[in-house]
Design a protein around this motif. Sequence first.
Motif, PDB file in Angstrom:
ATOM      1  N   GLN A 107     -10.593  -4.028  -0.617  1.00 19.80           N
ATOM      2  CA  GLN A 107      -9.505  -3.574   0.231  1.00 19.80           C
ATOM      3  C   GLN A 107      -8.247  -3.344  -0.589  1.00 19.80           C
ATOM      4  O   GLN A 107      -7.943  -4.109  -1.487  1.00 19.80           O
ATOM      5  N   VAL A 108      -7.554  -2.286  -0.273  1.00 24.71           N
ATOM      6  CA  VAL A 108      -6.304  -1.950  -0.935  1.00 24.71           C
ATOM      7  C   VAL A 108      -5.200  -1.922   0.112  1.00 24.71           C
ATOM      8  O   VAL A 108      -5.368  -1.345   1.187  1.00 24.71           O
ATOM      9  N   GLN A 109      -4.099  -2.569  -0.194  1.00 24.15           N
ATOM     10  CA  GLN A 109      -2.940  -2.529   0.689  1.00 24.15           C
ATOM     11  C   GLN A 109      -1.815  -1.779  -0.017  1.00 24.15           C
ATOM     12  O   GLN A 109      -1.575  -1.998  -1.212  1.00 24.15           O
ATOM     13  N   LEU A 110      -1.142  -0.921   0.731  1.00 22.39           N
ATOM     14  CA  LEU A 110      -0.066  -0.093   0.179  1.00 22.39           C
ATOM     15  C   LEU A 110       1.184  -0.257   1.032  1.00 22.39           C
ATOM     16  O   LEU A 110       1.106  -0.172   2.260  1.00 22.39           O
ATOM     17  N   VAL A 111       2.308  -0.477   0.389  1.00 27.45           N
ATOM     18  CA  VAL A 111       3.567  -0.663   1.103  1.00 27.45           C
ATOM     19  C   VAL A 111       4.632   0.225   0.468  1.00 27.45           C
ATOM     20  O   VAL A 111       4.988   0.042  -0.697  1.00 27.45           O
ATOM     21  N   GLU A 112       5.137   1.170   1.264  1.00 32.78           N
ATOM     22  CA  GLU A 112       6.184   2.071   0.786  1.00 32.78           C
ATOM     23  C   GLU A 112       7.564   1.484   1.045  1.00 32.78           C
ATOM     24  O   GLU A 112       7.753   0.694   1.971  1.00 32.78           O
ATOM     25  N   LEU A 137      11.310   6.891  -3.868  1.00 33.70           N
ATOM     26  CA  LEU A 137      10.383   6.115  -3.062  1.00 33.70           C
ATOM     27  C   LEU A 137       9.481   5.298  -3.979  1.00 33.70           C
ATOM     28  O   LEU A 137       9.120   5.745  -5.069  1.00 33.70           O
ATOM     29  N   SER A 138       9.111   4.126  -3.502  1.00 30.38           N
ATOM     30  CA  SER A 138       8.181   3.272  -4.217  1.00 30.38           C
ATOM     31  C   SER A 138       7.008   2.944  -3.317  1.00 30.38           C
ATOM     32  O   SER A 138       7.150   2.876  -2.089  1.00 30.38           O
ATOM     33  N   CYS A 139       5.870   2.718  -3.926  1.00 24.99           N
ATOM     34  CA  CYS A 139       4.678   2.321  -3.194  1.00 24.99           C
ATOM     35  C   CYS A 139       4.010   1.214  -3.994  1.00 24.99           C
ATOM     36  O   CYS A 139       3.474   1.462  -5.084  1.00 24.99           O
ATOM     37  N   ALA A 140       4.058   0.006  -3.448  1.00 24.04           N
ATOM     38  CA  ALA A 140       3.468  -1.147  -4.111  1.00 24.04           C
ATOM     39  C   ALA A 140       2.039  -1.339  -3.613  1.00 24.04           C
ATOM     40  O   ALA A 140       1.803  -1.374  -2.401  1.00 24.04           O
ATOM     41  N   ALA A 141       1.116  -1.472  -4.539  1.00 23.36           N
ATOM     42  CA  ALA A 141      -0.294  -1.617  -4.202  1.00 23.36           C
ATOM     43  C   ALA A 141      -0.798  -3.015  -4.527  1.00 23.36           C
ATOM     44  O   ALA A 141      -0.352  -3.649  -5.486  1.00 23.36           O
ATOM     45  N   SER A 142      -1.732  -3.463  -3.723  1.00 19.14           N
ATOM     46  CA  SER A 142      -2.432  -4.722  -4.012  1.00 19.14           C
ATOM     47  C   SER A 142      -3.902  -4.536  -3.653  1.00 19.14           C
ATOM     48  O   SER A 142      -4.237  -3.758  -2.762  1.00 19.14           O
ATOM     49  N   GLY A 143      -4.763  -5.240  -4.381  1.00 20.64           N
ATOM     50  CA  GLY A 143      -6.197  -5.099  -4.165  1.00 20.64           C
ATOM     51  C   GLY A 143      -6.781  -4.056  -5.092  1.00 20.64           C
ATOM     52  O   GLY A 143      -6.164  -3.015  -5.336  1.00 20.64           O
ATOM     53  N   GLY A 144      -7.930  -4.313  -5.600  1.00 18.95           N
ATOM     54  CA  GLY A 144      -8.570  -3.382  -6.520  1.00 18.95           C
ATOM     55  C   GLY A 144      -7.891  -3.379  -7.881  1.00 18.95           C
ATOM     56  O   GLY A 144      -6.978  -4.164  -8.144  1.00 18.95           O
ATOM     57  N   THR A 145      -8.328  -2.465  -8.733  1.00 19.76           N
ATOM     58  CA  THR A 145      -7.744  -2.309 -10.057  1.00 19.76           C
ATOM     59  C   THR A 145      -6.869  -1.066 -10.032  1.00 19.76           C
ATOM     60  O   THR A 145      -7.368   0.064 -10.069  1.00 19.76           O
ATOM     61  N   PHE A 146      -5.574  -1.274  -9.955  1.00 22.88           N
ATOM     62  CA  PHE A 146      -4.641  -0.178  -9.682  1.00 22.88           C
ATOM     63  C   PHE A 146      -4.799   0.973 -10.670  1.00 22.88           C
ATOM     64  O   PHE A 146      -4.796   2.139 -10.294  1.00 22.88           O
ATOM     65  N   SER A 147      -4.922   0.663 -11.935  1.00 20.55           N
ATOM     66  CA  SER A 147      -4.978   1.718 -12.948  1.00 20.55           C
ATOM     67  C   SER A 147      -6.253   2.551 -12.878  1.00 20.55           C
ATOM     68  O   SER A 147      -6.347   3.591 -13.527  1.00 20.55           O
ATOM     69  N   SER A 148      -7.216   2.118 -12.091  1.00 19.74           N
ATOM     70  CA  SER A 148      -8.488   2.840 -12.008  1.00 19.74           C
ATOM     71  C   SER A 148      -8.494   3.897 -10.914  1.00 19.74           C
ATOM     72  O   SER A 148      -9.449   4.684 -10.825  1.00 19.74           O
ATOM     73  N   TYR A 149      -7.477   3.936 -10.089  1.00 20.23           N
ATOM     74  CA  TYR A 149      -7.526   4.929  -9.025  1.00 20.23           C
ATOM     75  C   TYR A 149      -6.274   5.803  -8.973  1.00 20.23           C
ATOM     76  O   TYR A 149      -5.171   5.371  -9.247  1.00 20.23           O
ATOM     77  N   ALA A 150      -6.525   7.053  -8.626  1.00 18.74           N
ATOM     78  CA  ALA A 150      -5.438   8.014  -8.480  1.00 18.74           C
ATOM     79  C   ALA A 150      -4.712   7.769  -7.164  1.00 18.74           C
ATOM     80  O   ALA A 150      -5.275   7.202  -6.223  1.00 18.74           O
ATOM     81  N   MET A 151      -3.470   8.217  -7.121  1.00 21.22           N
ATOM     82  CA  MET A 151      -2.632   8.010  -5.952  1.00 21.22           C
ATOM     83  C   MET A 151      -1.945   9.311  -5.556  1.00 21.22           C
ATOM     84  O   MET A 151      -1.769  10.213  -6.367  1.00 21.22           O
ATOM     85  N   GLY A 152      -1.531   9.355  -4.312  1.00 20.88           N
ATOM     86  CA  GLY A 152      -0.841  10.544  -3.847  1.00 20.88           C
ATOM     87  C   GLY A 152       0.245  10.205  -2.844  1.00 20.88           C
ATOM     88  O   GLY A 152       0.293   9.100  -2.298  1.00 20.88           O
ATOM     89  N   TRP A 153       1.127  11.182  -2.645  1.00 24.49           N
ATOM     90  CA  TRP A 153       2.156  11.107  -1.619  1.00 24.49           C
ATOM     91  C   TRP A 153       1.960  12.278  -0.647  1.00 24.49           C
ATOM     92  O   TRP A 153       1.702  13.412  -1.076  1.00 24.49           O
ATOM     93  N   PHE A 154       2.108  11.987   0.619  1.00 23.49           N
ATOM     94  CA  PHE A 154       2.075  12.986   1.680  1.00 23.49           C
ATOM     95  C   PHE A 154       3.339  12.817   2.525  1.00 23.49           C
ATOM     96  O   PHE A 154       4.012  11.791   2.447  1.00 23.49           O
ATOM     97  N   ARG A 155       3.616  13.797   3.351  1.00 22.22           N
ATOM     98  CA  ARG A 155       4.724  13.673   4.289  1.00 22.22           C
ATOM     99  C   ARG A 155       4.358  14.322   5.616  1.00 22.22           C
ATOM    100  O   ARG A 155       3.556  15.252   5.660  1.00 22.22           O
TER     101      ARG A 155
END
Length: 127
Positions: free
Chosen positions: A1-6, A20-38
């Motif tokens: 499980q991954v939790q994301l908090v903007e 903007l910041s997005c703090a992640a927890s769970g999983g190995t952060f550096s192993s997954y790509a991330m994106g922003w939507f609006r």
Amino acid sequence: QVQLVESGGGLVQAGGSLRLSCAASGGTFSSYAMGWFRQAPGKERLFVASISGRGSSTYYADSVKGRFTISRDNAKNTVYLQMNSLKPEDTAVYYCAKVRNHILLSRAQDTRMYDYWGQGTQVTVSS
């Protein structure tokens, strides 16, 4: 499980900047790509920017190229969206999200390519 908090949203005048910041927890952060939507009121959620796990590759929507910059700090498990030269049409709720495993970053411009989402942060740009 991954939790994301903007965080970092707010009210700004046209021409101003926000980060903007997005703090992640769970999983190995550096192993997954991330994106922003609006998502503006009454409209669909649209791609803004994405970044690879190591930060070496980025993609942007045409509407924000040259004004927004996505980056990440894997030591802090955080992804950022620096927004400059803001316009009233940038007003929206901004969401960060994790790209599904095995999805090419070049294809990660659709909400279906993402599996975890934050709760969103409001950005309002006044004219």
